[in-house]
Design a protein around this motif. Structure first.
Motif, short mmCIF file in Angstrom:
data_model
loop_
_atom_site.label_atom_id
_atom_site.label_comp_id
_atom_site.label_asym_id
_atom_site.label_seq_id
_atom_site.Cartn_x
_atom_site.Cartn_y
_atom_site.Cartn_z
N ALA A 34 33.48 -10.58 -49.64
CA ALA A 34 33.39 -9.80 -48.41
C ALA A 34 32.23 -10.27 -47.54
O ALA A 34 32.34 -10.33 -46.30
CB ALA A 34 33.25 -8.31 -48.73
N ALA A 35 31.12 -10.62 -48.18
CA ALA A 35 29.97 -11.12 -47.43
C ALA A 35 30.30 -12.45 -46.75
O ALA A 35 29.95 -12.66 -45.57
CB ALA A 35 28.77 -11.29 -48.36
N LEU A 36 30.98 -13.34 -47.47
CA LEU A 36 31.34 -14.63 -46.89
C LEU A 36 32.35 -14.47 -45.76
O LEU A 36 32.27 -15.18 -44.75
CB LEU A 36 31.90 -15.54 -47.98
CG LEU A 36 30.91 -15.94 -49.08
CD1 LEU A 36 31.61 -16.77 -50.14
CD2 LEU A 36 29.73 -16.70 -48.49
N VAL A 40 31.96 -15.70 -41.85
CA VAL A 40 32.93 -16.51 -41.10
C VAL A 40 33.24 -15.86 -39.75
O VAL A 40 33.33 -16.53 -38.72
CB VAL A 40 34.23 -16.68 -41.92
CG1 VAL A 40 35.33 -17.29 -41.06
CG2 VAL A 40 33.98 -17.56 -43.13
N GLU A 41 33.39 -14.53 -39.77
CA GLU A 41 33.73 -13.81 -38.55
C GLU A 41 32.54 -13.67 -37.59
O GLU A 41 32.73 -13.62 -36.37
CB GLU A 41 34.25 -12.41 -38.91
CG GLU A 41 35.56 -12.45 -39.70
CD GLU A 41 35.92 -11.10 -40.28
OE1 GLU A 41 35.17 -10.12 -40.04
OE2 GLU A 41 36.94 -11.01 -40.99
N ALA A 42 31.33 -13.63 -38.14
CA ALA A 42 30.15 -13.43 -37.30
C ALA A 42 28.97 -14.23 -37.86
O ALA A 42 28.13 -13.69 -38.58
CB ALA A 42 29.81 -11.95 -37.22
N PRO A 43 28.89 -15.53 -37.55
CA PRO A 43 27.81 -16.38 -38.07
C PRO A 43 26.41 -15.88 -37.72
O PRO A 43 25.45 -16.19 -38.41
CB PRO A 43 28.09 -17.74 -37.42
CG PRO A 43 29.55 -17.71 -37.10
CD PRO A 43 29.86 -16.28 -36.75
#
Length: 272
Positions: A34-36, A40-43
């Motif tokens: 979930a963290a990764l 990806v969605e919000a660098p």
């Protein structure tokens, strides 16, 4: 260099931390994933692109904080009652202790991960040490073929008030000891003296009893791929005393939700 390439070396250890925090491989890996996915969605969720390790742990704990502490898994399923020993230790205290003892973070780094001051981080660690010193004692089986390491393990667990019921250097010795006495915790090496496997010994033990297990290995990253059933609790050789104390504490905290033999069945031939 892409962000995925940069963070790759940190992922096995992020999984180890997440599993120790959550108590199981499945739940810990779900938090890490979930963290990764969030990254990806919000660098821009990385608090410091120049310190990826601190940033990744900070992001993981941000995800961890979005669900009630250890009462639900990362996918929203109920995981059962929180063990009484876990309720006694504030989440930030045990997180801070895991960060220093297991992951080797400095006070300054812990402060950044937890969004607090170094002084507050030090207080959290002190509170965790005090709580661990008062934890419930249990009977421990040690599965280790190197005599010096076995002696060190025995000395450490006895200093914490636990009783060692025996030290096994082989699969057969481990099974025989469990037939005579039921342990409340198992510390297991992976490759044993006669070529037998500590994992196989644990598999057989878990067919007859439920008991928390901590594996001790020189190559934790090879058991932290997330690609197959893997142990929730691992300590790296050579182990640090505080690291092993922290993982023992976590394993006993989650003793009410113990793994079954199936949790380790697929892991049969890793290195020692």
């Amino acid at each position: 260099m892409s962000i995925s390439v940069k963070i790759a070396p940190h992922l096995p250890f992020l999984r180890r931390f997440a599993r120790a925090l959550a108590g199981t491989q499945a739940s810990g890996d779900a938090y890490a994933l979930a963290a990764l996915q969030s990254l990806v969605e919000a660098p821009d969720l990385l608090i410091d692109p120049d310190d990826l390790r601190v940033s990744l742990y900070h992001l993981l704990l941000r995800v961890w904080s979005t669900v009630p502490t250890n009462s639900t898994t990362a996918d929203g399923r109920e995981s059962g009652d929180v063990p009484p020993t876990l309720r006694k230790l504030a989440p930030h205290s045990r997180i801070a202790f895991l960060l220093t003892a297991v992951e080797g973070f400095t006070l300054k780094q812990i402060a950044r991960v937890l969004d607090c001051s170094p002084g507050q981080a030090e207080d959290l660690i002190a509170a965790a040490r005090e709580n661990l010193a008062a934890q419930i004692v249990t009977d421990v089986l040690i599965i280790e073929d190197e005599p010096i390491i076995a002696m060190d393990l025995e000395t450490l667990v006895e200093s914490q008030g636990h009783r060692v019921i025996g030290v096994a250097a082989t699969h057969a010795e481990a099974i025989e000891l469990v037939r005579n006495e039921r342990p409340g915790l198992v510390l297991a090496d992976i490759q044993l003296a006669d070529g037998s496997s500590g994992l196989n010994a644990v598999n057989e033990i878990l067919r007859s009893i439920k008991v928390p297990v901590i594996f001790i290995t020189a190559y934790p990253e090879q058991l932290l791929t997330g690609e197959r059933p893997e142990p929730a609790f691992l300590v790296t050789k050579p182990f640090r005393i505080d690291a092993l104390k922290a993982i023992i504490g976590q394993a006993l905290f989650f003793a009410d939700g113990l793994p079954s033999e199936a949790d380790f069945r697929a892991v049969t031939t890793p290195p020692s």
